[in-house]
Design a protein around this motif. Structure first.
Motif, PDB file in Angstrom:
ATOM      1  N   VAL A  77      29.127 -62.269  54.473  1.00  0.00           N
ATOM      2  CA  VAL A  77      28.620 -62.481  53.113  1.00  0.00           C
ATOM      3  C   VAL A  77      29.308 -61.532  52.135  1.00  0.00           C
ATOM      4  O   VAL A  77      29.668 -61.923  51.016  1.00  0.00           O
ATOM      5  CB  VAL A  77      27.088 -62.294  53.082  1.00  0.00           C
ATOM      6  CG1 VAL A  77      26.573 -62.293  51.641  1.00  0.00           C
ATOM      7  CG2 VAL A  77      26.395 -63.381  53.887  1.00  0.00           C
ATOM      8  N   THR A  78      29.531 -60.299  52.561  1.00  0.00           N
ATOM      9  CA  THR A  78      30.207 -59.329  51.700  1.00  0.00           C
ATOM     10  C   THR A  78      31.635 -59.770  51.397  1.00  0.00           C
ATOM     11  O   THR A  78      32.113 -59.647  50.254  1.00  0.00           O
ATOM     12  CB  THR A  78      30.212 -57.942  52.360  1.00  0.00           C
ATOM     13  OG1 THR A  78      28.867 -57.548  52.666  1.00  0.00           O
ATOM     14  CG2 THR A  78      30.838 -56.913  51.452  1.00  0.00           C
ATOM     15  N   MET A  79      32.316 -60.304  52.387  1.00  0.00           N
ATOM     16  CA  MET A  79      33.680 -60.788  52.173  1.00  0.00           C
ATOM     17  C   MET A  79      33.692 -61.974  51.213  1.00  0.00           C
ATOM     18  O   MET A  79      34.568 -62.072  50.339  1.00  0.00           O
ATOM     19  CB  MET A  79      34.321 -61.182  53.505  1.00  0.00           C
ATOM     20  CG  MET A  79      34.706 -60.001  54.380  1.00  0.00           C
ATOM     21  SD  MET A  79      35.662 -60.498  55.829  1.00  0.00           S
ATOM     22  CE  MET A  79      37.095 -61.213  55.070  1.00  0.00           C
ATOM     23  N   MET A 132      35.140 -70.153  50.838  1.00  0.00           N
ATOM     24  CA  MET A 132      36.249 -70.499  51.714  1.00  0.00           C
ATOM     25  C   MET A 132      36.743 -69.296  52.507  1.00  0.00           C
ATOM     26  O   MET A 132      37.409 -69.447  53.532  1.00  0.00           O
ATOM     27  CB  MET A 132      37.413 -71.077  50.891  1.00  0.00           C
ATOM     28  CG  MET A 132      37.076 -72.358  50.172  1.00  0.00           C
ATOM     29  SD  MET A 132      36.617 -73.681  51.323  1.00  0.00           S
ATOM     30  CE  MET A 132      36.218 -74.988  50.169  1.00  0.00           C
ATOM     31  N   ALA A 133      36.387 -68.113  52.051  1.00  0.00           N
ATOM     32  CA  ALA A 133      36.808 -66.914  52.770  1.00  0.00           C
ATOM     33  C   ALA A 133      36.155 -66.820  54.134  1.00  0.00           C
ATOM     34  O   ALA A 133      36.627 -66.085  55.010  1.00  0.00           O
ATOM     35  CB  ALA A 133      36.469 -65.674  51.948  1.00  0.00           C
ATOM     36  N   ASN A 171      40.910 -68.946  57.016  1.00  0.00           N
ATOM     37  CA  ASN A 171      41.108 -68.110  55.828  1.00  0.00           C
ATOM     38  C   ASN A 171      40.665 -66.670  56.032  1.00  0.00           C
ATOM     39  O   ASN A 171      40.800 -65.851  55.109  1.00  0.00           O
ATOM     40  CB  ASN A 171      40.331 -68.684  54.631  1.00  0.00           C
ATOM     41  CG  ASN A 171      40.889 -70.005  54.160  1.00  0.00           C
ATOM     42  OD1 ASN A 171      42.085 -70.281  54.322  1.00  0.00           O
ATOM     43  ND2 ASN A 171      40.039 -70.830  53.579  1.00  0.00           N
ATOM     44  N   PHE A 172      40.149 -66.361  57.206  1.00  0.00           N
ATOM     45  CA  PHE A 172      39.562 -65.036  57.401  1.00  0.00           C
ATOM     46  C   PHE A 172      40.613 -63.937  57.260  1.00  0.00           C
ATOM     47  O   PHE A 172      40.380 -62.930  56.574  1.00  0.00           O
ATOM     48  CB  PHE A 172      38.904 -64.958  58.777  1.00  0.00           C
ATOM     49  CG  PHE A 172      38.185 -63.664  59.016  1.00  0.00           C
ATOM     50  CD1 PHE A 172      36.894 -63.469  58.559  1.00  0.00           C
ATOM     51  CD2 PHE A 172      38.810 -62.619  59.702  1.00  0.00           C
ATOM     52  CE1 PHE A 172      36.233 -62.279  58.771  1.00  0.00           C
ATOM     53  CE2 PHE A 172      38.168 -61.422  59.910  1.00  0.00           C
ATOM     54  CZ  PHE A 172      36.860 -61.247  59.444  1.00  0.00           C
ATOM     55  N   LYS A 173      41.788 -64.116  57.870  1.00  0.00           N
ATOM     56  CA  LYS A 173      42.811 -63.065  57.825  1.00  0.00           C
ATOM     57  C   LYS A 173      43.331 -62.847  56.400  1.00  0.00           C
ATOM     58  O   LYS A 173      43.477 -61.709  55.955  1.00  0.00           O
ATOM     59  CB  LYS A 173      43.974 -63.427  58.752  1.00  0.00           C
ATOM     60  CG  LYS A 173      45.027 -62.324  58.862  1.00  0.00           C
ATOM     61  CD  LYS A 173      46.133 -62.716  59.819  1.00  0.00           C
ATOM     62  CE  LYS A 173      47.106 -61.566  60.005  1.00  0.00           C
ATOM     63  NZ  LYS A 173      47.675 -61.070  58.727  1.00  0.00           N
ATOM     64  N   ILE A 180      41.307 -58.081  50.461  1.00  0.00           N
ATOM     65  CA  ILE A 180      40.396 -56.974  50.152  1.00  0.00           C
ATOM     66  C   ILE A 180      41.068 -55.630  50.403  1.00  0.00           C
ATOM     67  O   ILE A 180      40.926 -54.687  49.615  1.00  0.00           O
ATOM     68  CB  ILE A 180      39.112 -57.105  50.984  1.00  0.00           C
ATOM     69  CG1 ILE A 180      38.351 -58.381  50.574  1.00  0.00           C
ATOM     70  CG2 ILE A 180      38.219 -55.881  50.832  1.00  0.00           C
ATOM     71  CD1 ILE A 180      37.167 -58.691  51.451  1.00  0.00           C
ATOM     72  N   PHE A 181      41.849 -55.535  51.480  1.00  0.00           N
ATOM     73  CA  PHE A 181      42.375 -54.233  51.897  1.00  0.00           C
ATOM     74  C   PHE A 181      43.736 -53.919  51.289  1.00  0.00           C
ATOM     75  O   PHE A 181      44.157 -52.755  51.290  1.00  0.00           O
ATOM     76  CB  PHE A 181      42.470 -54.181  53.428  1.00  0.00           C
ATOM     77  CG  PHE A 181      41.161 -53.896  54.090  1.00  0.00           C
ATOM     78  CD1 PHE A 181      40.791 -52.601  54.431  1.00  0.00           C
ATOM     79  CD2 PHE A 181      40.266 -54.931  54.367  1.00  0.00           C
ATOM     80  CE1 PHE A 181      39.578 -52.339  55.030  1.00  0.00           C
ATOM     81  CE2 PHE A 181      39.047 -54.677  54.972  1.00  0.00           C
ATOM     82  CZ  PHE A 181      38.691 -53.374  55.301  1.00  0.00           C
TER      83      PHE A 181
END
Length: 560
Positions: A250-252, A260-261, A266-268, A274-275
């Motif tokens: 949820v934070t991402m 979609m994140a 799409n996770f990577k 973010i980083f």
């Protein structure tokens, strides 16, 4: 700035108005023949979703077909949120532990769970989960989608991760609220199991609510017969770790501004955004990194507190400021309701056409003073005859009347022929006496004197008084009645003054008439202390004065 109609701040006034409009709109929604009108003790069942899963689409969170409704509980008249699980009926008693445990959990960021029951009103074995109703809220998923679409309409359905849209302060705001709710649930020995963007609700003030609790626990007990006891510590700890992982997802989604994140493909890219983007603080990166790294290490909410840091205090201060604002507005409404009650009493008394067949009641005695006071407060005019509308004058006078201060006030009649100097305390007494007289038309002004058989003496100004087995209740009249009774089973020596009265009952041997008064004597009605009971029931005309003397144990009941 305040609303001119209510005195509320414009922000709060808009919020309350929206709440009322949404609630009224849902209550008055068009009835659908496919939905039962009543479900258990809940009536006015109204769907809250555009589609009712007619195609059998299953929930991504629960794995079963679900639908949502609002309804009013006939037991308390309050509106509640109903989540229906289609074609499901729990058959094991192990679910009772979870149901009772969730009823005890209460938190400001948690939609309160009330109860669960089964029904066949939908033509299938459905299970209904009941929660507190929150109007004018949306899911976090819808909030993210609407924000993304407003910022970049062309990328709404592209499936890509958009630019970051949510400010980090808002992300931390949601994190603090969500982790606070999770902490309360974990402390109760439970797991949320509904931390998903589709089950988190947000209102217009960014207040967050975790919804859909208890459903997964009931489903698990039914679909996992190998679970020997519902409060298995190891199982619940594993579920709490799943909650921590879902918190990171949820934070991402919030940080990337896109649901979609959360997709595996799409996770990577979301993680790298973010980083490597340089748009977030190290605390937020460490927060997400702590959740998704070292998957074999048990994660704890306490370990997240150093990353939240002083942001928790900012959230706490915002909540306190909101409470202060609401308290100030509440004080205003308390004053408004107090003044409204005064105006309602004055309006009930002033200009009343008739009371107890007396057309001049509102123009005499205490009521005349109140009429002059009404003109002093509301009907003053300027030197050129124009209405003098001064709200501060009206409020000031009503406040003094409510407090009953000793300040003197000059009241002048409309024809300037009468001028009276009274205090607000006098006016307050006139108001209470007159309104009490209106509120209790069966009470009297004169005195009823009773001489009981035991020699005790009692006087009553109306209402109900008891002494030595005697009940007095009624309304005095202009007439005067006096009688005495003796004996254990008969009535004798009765005398009634006047004309047009009918006296009868038992062994009474006389009938006379009195002006619109009926008296019935029943010597065998009661038996008090061995004396012959006497019951007097009467219905009289215009109330004014009356004196009644009774000897022997008796009961007087009615309006004379």
């Amino acid at each position: 700035m305040a609303s001119p109609c209510t005195g509320l701040s414009l922000e709060l006034f808009g919020h309350v108005s929206e709440y009322q409009q949404v609630t009224a709109a849902l209550t008055g929604s068009t009835y659908q023949s496919s939905i039962p009108f009543n479900v258990g003790t809940y009536k006015y069942v109204c769907p809250l979703e555009a589609t009712q899963f007619s195609n059998g689409t299953k929930s991504n969170v629960y794995g079963l077909v679900t639908s949502c409704y609002s309804a009013i509980d006939s037991r308390d008249g309050q509106k509640y949120f109903l989540r229906r699980v289609h074609n499901f009926r729990p058959a094991t008693s192990k679910v009772n532990w979870f149901i009772e445990a969730w009823k005890r959990v209460s938190h400001p960021n948690l939609v309160k769970f009330k109860e669960v029951f089964t029904t066949r009103e939908f033509n299938d074995p459905s299970t209904i989960f009941v929660y507190d109703y929150l109007p004018s809220v949306t899911t976090l998923c819808q909030r993210i989608i609407s924000t993304t679409a407003a910022a970049n309409p062309t990328a709404r359905n592209s499936g890509s991760v958009p630019k970051i849209l949510f400010p980090e302060t808002l992300v931390w705001n949601y994190i603090v609220q969500l982790t606070s709710a999770m902490r309360a649930v974990f402390h109760a020995g439970l797991a949320c199991r509904s931390i998903d963007v589709t089950k988190i609700l947000v209102d217009s003030h960014n207040r967050l609510y975790l919804n859909g609790t208890c459903v997964q626990d009931v489903l698990l007990c039914e679909h996992s017969p190998n679970i020997t006891r519902p409060n298995d510590v190891v199982l619940i700890q594993q579920q709490q770790q799943d909650d921590m992982k879902n918190l990171g997802k949820v934070t991402m989604a919030l940080a990337c501004g896109s649901v979609m994140a959360l997709l595996p493909e799409n996770f990577k890219s979301s993680y790298d955004l973010i980083f490597t983007g340089g748009q977030f603080s190290d605390d937020l990166r460490n927060f997400i990194n702590y959740i998704f790294t070292n998957v074999n290490v048990r994660k704890s909410l306490n370990e997240l507190m150093p990353m939240i840091g002083a942001r928790f205090y900012a959230q706490f201060e915002a909540s306190e400021l909101k409470c202060d604002q609401l308290e100030r507005e509440l004080v205003k409404q308390v004053h408004n309701s107090r003044l409204m009650r005064l105006m309602a009493k004055l309006a009930s008394i002033n200009e009343r056409p008739e009371f107890n067949l007396d057309s001049s009641w509102s123009e005499t005695g205490d009521r005349y003073l109140l009429k002059l006071f009404r003109d002093h407060v509301f009907h003053q005019v300027t030197e050129d005859g124009a209405p003098w509308l001064d709200i501060s004058h009206i409020i000031n006078c009503l406040n003094k009347l409510d407090c009953g201060v000793d300040e003197k006030i000059l009241l002048v009649s409309r024809d300037n022929q009468n001028a009276l100097v009274v205090t607000y305390a006098d006016l307050r007494m006139c108001l209470e006496n007159s309104f009490t007289e209106l509120s209790n038309p069966t009470l009297t002004r004169a005195t009823v004197d009773v001489n009981a058989g035991s020699g005790a003496y009692m006087s009553a100004g109306g209402g109900v008084d008891r002494q030595n087995g005697l009940l007095v209740q009624g309304q005095q009249q202009q007439q005067t009645l006096s009688f005495s009774a003796a004996g254990s089973s008969s009535v004798g020596g009765l005398h009634s003054h006047g004309s047009s009265a009918m006296v009868g009952g038992g062994d009474a041997a006389m009938t006379s008439h009195h002006n619109s008064v009926t008296v019935n004597l029943a010597p065998d009605a009661t038996n008090v202390e061995g004396h012959g009971g006497i019951m007097v029931n009467g219905i009289g005309g215009q109330a004014s004065t009356a004196t009644i003397h009774m000897q022997a144990a008796a009961m007087y009941n009615g309006t004379v």
